[in-house]
Structure formats: C-alpha cells, structure tokens
Design a protein around this motif. Structure first.
Motif: not given
Length: 172
Positions: A116-136, A158-159
């Motif tokens: 996992v190289v980065d994570s951020a809230p999903a811009p248009f889906r507050p119930e989600c986050g976006v993960l950026r992952k390097r695969g090898v 979930p809360a």
C-alpha cells in the motif's frame, strides 16, 4: 447478513482503515506450464511465441513465453485469493504503470507481493476510501517480471452501533 454483500463479511472483513500505507502483503505463488501458456495465448493473445514452441524458438525470445496479459491475470488471481475476497472492496478506478519486465517461461514459479503506497478518501463516495497499491510479480530467483500500480475503492469500517441503554428495570 453482516459485512459487505459481495464478500465473506463477518469479523474477518478488511475495511479501508485496515490497509495502512506501508503495509506489505505476500500474495502467494503459482507455477506456469507450457500448456497454460499455449491455452491462454490461443484464446486471448495468439502471437506465435505464445502459442507454439517452435515459433517461439524462432522469435527474439528464443522460446515459448507467456503473454504479459497472462502474467497480469495470474497476479490478479493471487491478489483476489489472498486478499481481495476478504476485503470490503467495491471496485477499482483502474491500473497505472503496468510493465512487463522479463519474459515468463514454462515451469517458472511466480510470487506476488502488494504494498500500500497511498490512501485517500474517495472524492464522490464518502463511504469509501481509495487505496493505491504497488504490485510486483517475481520469478523464483527474485527478479521482477511484472509491476503495476493498482487502485481500489474500499468501504470504510461501519460505525459501531450505539450502546443499548439499560432501562433500570432489568429489561435491558
């Protein structure tokens, strides 16, 4: 039913918060055979060096090699089996930086790893986050044969439900 409806759900489901930046996941390994290479090549990438050993020998690769798409598919299978099915992933906005670094030949054992190289809230889906992952994907000698940058949308945890207040009469 608890958890995400498309996954196992329950206590073992991994949510966005369970994938901190820097986490590394070993995805397991798989062996690729000549029959696998020829079958995939025949169906999806019928270039001569993917479907015929003799044609492969006459190519710049000097032998039968797997399609890069086959190698990417093997990586995806390892990723799904070892990590994705137990997560609350709800899709992917895509892949970047897909590279085939060396030819994959029959009999090779390939190993997948994900970081996992980065994570951020999903811009248009507050119930989600976006993960950026390097695969090898590496061969048995540890040489990289494939690399890619994956993006995944994963549900946030979930809360927790509010605690049940006691009514003071023993009824709960």
């Amino acid at each position: 039913m608890t958890g995400h409806p498309h996954h196992g759900g329950g206590e073992s489901t991994r949510y966005f918060e369970d994938f901190p930046v820097g986490s590394v996941y070993e995805l397991g390994s798989c062996e690729i055979t000549a029959a696998d290479i020829i079958e995939f090549g025949t169906k999806f990438d019928p270039q001569p060096y993917h479907i015929d050993e003799e044609s492969g020998k006459a190519s710049p690769f000097r032998g039968l090699i797997a399609s890069g798409w086959h190698t990417a598919s093997l990586f995806m299978r390892l990723y799904v089996d070892s990590l994705l099915l137990d997560s609350a992933a709800v899709g992917s906005p895509g892949v970047d930086d897909l590279r085939w670094l060396r030819p994959v030949r029959p009999g090779e054992v390939l190993h997948g790893r994900l970081t996992v190289v980065d994570s951020a809230p999903a811009p248009f889906r507050p119930e989600c986050g976006v993960l950026r992952k390097r695969g090898v994907m590496r061969d048995a000698e540890g040489r990289p044969v494939l690399k890619l940058l994956l993006f995944s949308m994963v549900l946030r945890r979930p809360a927790a439900p509010p605690p049940v207040e006691s009514r003071g009469d023993g009824a709960g």
